[in-house]
Write a protein that holds these residues in place. Sequence first.
Motif, PDB file in Angstrom:
ATOM      1  N   LYS A  64       0.830  -1.219   0.000  1.00 17.83           N
ATOM      2  CA  LYS A  64       0.000   0.000   0.000  1.00 17.83           C
ATOM      3  C   LYS A  64       0.858   1.261   0.000  1.00 17.83           C
ATOM      4  CE  LYS A  64      -4.131  -2.030   2.078  1.00 17.83           C
ATOM      5  NZ  LYS A  64      -3.741  -3.420   1.790  1.00 17.83           N
ATOM      6  N   ILE A  65       1.868   1.263  -0.885  1.00 17.51           N
ATOM      7  CA  ILE A  65       2.701   2.435  -1.076  1.00 17.51           C
ATOM      8  C   ILE A  65       2.645   2.833  -2.543  1.00 17.51           C
ATOM      9  CG2 ILE A  65       4.245   1.889   0.847  1.00 17.51           C
ATOM     10  CD1 ILE A  65       6.239   0.758  -1.177  1.00 17.51           C
ATOM     11  N   ASN A  66       3.242   3.973  -2.870  1.00 21.81           N
ATOM     12  CA  ASN A  66       3.207   4.489  -4.238  1.00 21.81           C
ATOM     13  C   ASN A  66       4.207   3.773  -5.140  1.00 21.81           C
ATOM     14  OD1 ASN A  66       1.343   6.850  -3.945  1.00 21.81           O
ATOM     15  ND2 ASN A  66       2.888   7.482  -2.468  1.00 21.81           N
ATOM     16  N   LEU A  67       3.933   3.857  -6.428  1.00 17.61           N
ATOM     17  CA  LEU A  67       4.908   3.445  -7.435  1.00 17.61           C
ATOM     18  C   LEU A  67       4.910   4.486  -8.540  1.00 17.61           C
ATOM     19  CD1 LEU A  67       6.872   1.399  -8.733  1.00 17.61           C
ATOM     20  CD2 LEU A  67       4.873   0.376  -9.864  1.00 17.61           C
ATOM     21  N   VAL A  68       6.075   5.053  -8.804  1.00 18.59           N
ATOM     22  CA  VAL A  68       6.273   5.947  -9.946  1.00 18.59           C
ATOM     23  C   VAL A  68       7.271   5.251 -10.862  1.00 18.59           C
ATOM     24  CG1 VAL A  68       7.076   8.190 -10.735  1.00 18.59           C
ATOM     25  CG2 VAL A  68       5.792   8.006  -8.596  1.00 18.59           C
ATOM     26  N   SER A  69       6.848   4.947 -12.068  1.00 12.43           N
ATOM     27  CA  SER A  69       7.651   4.127 -12.964  1.00 12.43           C
ATOM     28  C   SER A  69       7.972   4.871 -14.252  1.00 12.43           C
ATOM     29  CB  SER A  69       6.883   2.828 -13.269  1.00 12.43           C
ATOM     30  OG  SER A  69       7.602   2.010 -14.146  1.00 12.43           O
ATOM     31  N   TYR A  70       9.230   4.788 -14.670  1.00 12.09           N
ATOM     32  CA  TYR A  70       9.686   5.405 -15.924  1.00 12.09           C
ATOM     33  C   TYR A  70      10.619   4.446 -16.657  1.00 12.09           C
ATOM     34  CZ  TYR A  70       8.047  10.189 -15.064  1.00 12.09           C
ATOM     35  OH  TYR A  70       7.269  11.297 -14.882  1.00 12.09           O
ATOM     36  N   THR A  71      10.510   4.431 -17.970  1.00 10.46           N
ATOM     37  CA  THR A  71      11.544   3.815 -18.797  1.00 10.46           C
ATOM     38  C   THR A  71      12.503   4.936 -19.173  1.00 10.46           C
ATOM     39  OG1 THR A  71      10.011   2.159 -19.655  1.00 10.46           O
ATOM     40  CG2 THR A  71      12.024   2.542 -20.916  1.00 10.46           C
ATOM     41  N   ILE A  72      13.683   4.897 -18.600  1.00  7.89           N
ATOM     42  CA  ILE A  72      14.565   6.057 -18.656  1.00  7.89           C
ATOM     43  C   ILE A  72      15.088   6.331 -20.064  1.00  7.89           C
ATOM     44  CG2 ILE A  72      16.752   4.896 -18.168  1.00  7.89           C
ATOM     45  CD1 ILE A  72      15.421   8.205 -16.626  1.00  7.89           C
ATOM     46  N   THR A  73      15.079   5.318 -20.937  1.00  6.89           N
ATOM     47  CA  THR A  73      15.548   5.538 -22.304  1.00  6.89           C
ATOM     48  C   THR A  73      14.597   6.440 -23.092  1.00  6.89           C
ATOM     49  OG1 THR A  73      14.513   3.419 -22.875  1.00  6.89           O
ATOM     50  CG2 THR A  73      16.887   3.417 -22.507  1.00  6.89           C
ATOM     51  N   VAL A  94       6.888  12.283  -8.775  1.00  8.41           N
ATOM     52  CA  VAL A  94       6.873  11.667  -7.444  1.00  8.41           C
ATOM     53  C   VAL A  94       6.009  12.505  -6.498  1.00  8.41           C
ATOM     54  CG1 VAL A  94       8.270  11.056  -5.437  1.00  8.41           C
ATOM     55  CG2 VAL A  94       9.103  10.547  -7.742  1.00  8.41           C
ATOM     56  N   TYR A  95       6.230  13.826  -6.493  1.00  6.82           N
ATOM     57  CA  TYR A  95       5.436  14.704  -5.615  1.00  6.82           C
ATOM     58  C   TYR A  95       3.959  14.695  -6.006  1.00  6.82           C
ATOM     59  CZ  TYR A  95       9.539  16.599  -3.266  1.00  6.82           C
ATOM     60  OH  TYR A  95      10.675  16.738  -2.494  1.00  6.82           O
ATOM     61  N   GLU A  96       3.685  14.641  -7.297  1.00  8.42           N
ATOM     62  CA  GLU A  96       2.293  14.590  -7.749  1.00  8.42           C
ATOM     63  C   GLU A  96       1.608  13.312  -7.284  1.00  8.42           C
ATOM     64  OE1 GLU A  96       2.653  15.017 -11.946  1.00  8.42           O
ATOM     65  OE2 GLU A  96       2.977  17.188 -11.871  1.00  8.42           O
ATOM     66  N   GLN A  97       2.338  12.199  -7.325  1.00  9.54           N
ATOM     67  CA  GLN A  97       1.766  10.932  -6.875  1.00  9.54           C
ATOM     68  C   GLN A  97       1.490  10.954  -5.373  1.00  9.54           C
ATOM     69  OE1 GLN A  97       0.542   8.469  -8.405  1.00  9.54           O
ATOM     70  NE2 GLN A  97       0.256   7.053  -6.696  1.00  9.54           N
ATOM     71  N   ILE A  98       2.375  11.567  -4.614  1.00 10.79           N
ATOM     72  CA  ILE A  98       2.147  11.700  -3.164  1.00 10.79           C
ATOM     73  C   ILE A  98       0.865  12.485  -2.906  1.00 10.79           C
ATOM     74  CG2 ILE A  98       3.031  12.773  -1.053  1.00 10.79           C
ATOM     75  CD1 ILE A  98       5.869  12.096  -2.060  1.00 10.79           C
ATOM     76  N   GLU A  99       0.642  13.542  -3.676  1.00 10.54           N
ATOM     77  CA  GLU A  99      -0.583  14.344  -3.514  1.00 10.54           C
ATOM     78  C   GLU A  99      -1.826  13.549  -3.889  1.00 10.54           C
ATOM     79  OE1 GLU A  99      -0.367  18.015  -5.590  1.00 10.54           O
ATOM     80  OE2 GLU A  99       1.231  18.846  -4.347  1.00 10.54           O
ATOM     81  N   ARG A 100      -1.739  12.756  -4.959  1.00 11.19           N
ATOM     82  CA  ARG A 100      -2.899  11.971  -5.396  1.00 11.19           C
ATOM     83  C   ARG A 100      -3.288  10.919  -4.369  1.00 11.19           C
ATOM     84  NH1 ARG A 100      -0.690  12.301 -10.782  1.00 11.19           N
ATOM     85  NH2 ARG A 100       0.544  10.438 -10.348  1.00 11.19           N
TER      86      ARG A 100
END
Length: 509
Positions: free
Chosen positions: A58-67, A104-110
Amino acid sequence: MNIKEAKEELKNIVLAYLAKDETGMPRISEEHRRPVLLMGPPGIGKTAIMEQIAKELKINLVSYTITHHTRQSAIGLPGIVHRSFDGVDYAVTEYTMSEIIASVYEQIERSGVKEGILFLDEINCVSETLAPTMLQFLQYKTFGTHKVPDGFIIVTAGNPPEYNQSVREFDIVTLDRLRRIDIDADYNAFREYAFRAKVHGSIMAYLEIRKDRFYKVEADTDRKRFVTARGWEDLSEAIKTYEALKLPVSKELMSQYLQDEEIASDFAVYYELYRKYESFYRIPEILSGEAWIDDSLRHAPFDEKLSLIGLLIDALNAEFRDYRDRQALGEGLLEVLKEYAAELKKLRSAGKDAAAADVLHDIIAAKAAERERLKNAGMLTREAEADLLRMEKSLSKLHTELLEKGLGGSAGEAFAYAKEWFNAIEEARQEAIKTTDEHLTNAFKALNQTFPQGQEMVIFLSELNAGYYSLKFVNECGNETYFHYNKLLLLKDRSDSLRQDILRLTEGI
């Protein structure tokens, strides 16, 4: 290690990194919380386990494909600001916040949750211009001048060089700041996950026969040929949808997901056989006890016997999943009815006894809003979302019935009807449990009659013991026939083990 072991290891890392001591300070200080590097072939489920861990904890996940990022989107855009140093004004370059850090900050707010995982895939395949930024990020947990929030754990993933020509090798200085986990493709780990993910029965039966075709990646001068765990799972979703829509399931469909001509063709042929076996062996009649397994199967090729077992398991798994879904629905409805009773009691105390249906409508609306909030925040598994949707649909049906029967006003009459309505749902659930129990028993009887003391029963039991939903059913509801044969299997395993021990001892005499 395999993907299942990697998931458990990574889950423990996250728990340890987020742990606090009695003063509220992190047990592992920030400078010692090394980013994790998952290294393994493509398509084995590295991203999938990140999603699972985040939802389970029950924590956040922010995922990016860095390429997919440039240096500017990773560290931000430059701007000119004026600063004064020792009474002298200077024009200074200052960067805007990185798109990644801002996300990341936006996900924390959501979500309203401050802890989470920042997952960056293909970390060792970045462009030459972005490489120094990535090294800085891995060492100091910053993009430009902006730091990853304290509650976020950094996890990265990469492919070994044999799978990707763009791979950039990390130097020892960088590797010494990472926790590296190497992952291998492993069918048994996928098999356990696949049962819970409801991967199509034809795929599971095929891979039991052809385990060597579960994962393959080859590249030559002509083209790249590959089959991955991701490909099998995505193909499963496509097949189930095509079947529901009565669309043709063709070799062309297989080839779009299994990008190896030989494997795609082989599975396409097997899928047709699987469907023919399903009709020929009359699986529903076997489970209901109205038919036995055709005696000709005793002398059939072993692949065909495995296909029959796969068909039985697939049909039973549908019932085991239905048991789980009905149980989740019942528990959810019971909690809502308790809430409904409390709200009606408040109304009656306030002398407002004429809005019972409106109260239920408001509860349904609140549940739907909370589901949407959790979904938008990425905090719901697909299974959990389906549970909530089923519950809302059932409650909406109850609301409609209250209005149609003219019970929407009186709190007493409305709740009395709601109780009867819930009891009917529970009675249907108990009846479904009884039916599933009978079907499981009939499957054992049919297999025992056709293959007495054969390895087919061992395989059938092994499949049941590997499934999350099947084990949940037998552990919570019981089945005497299952326990009988499982005990025999354990005794046989023990007997075989003792026999081997005796042979080893006698060899030394």
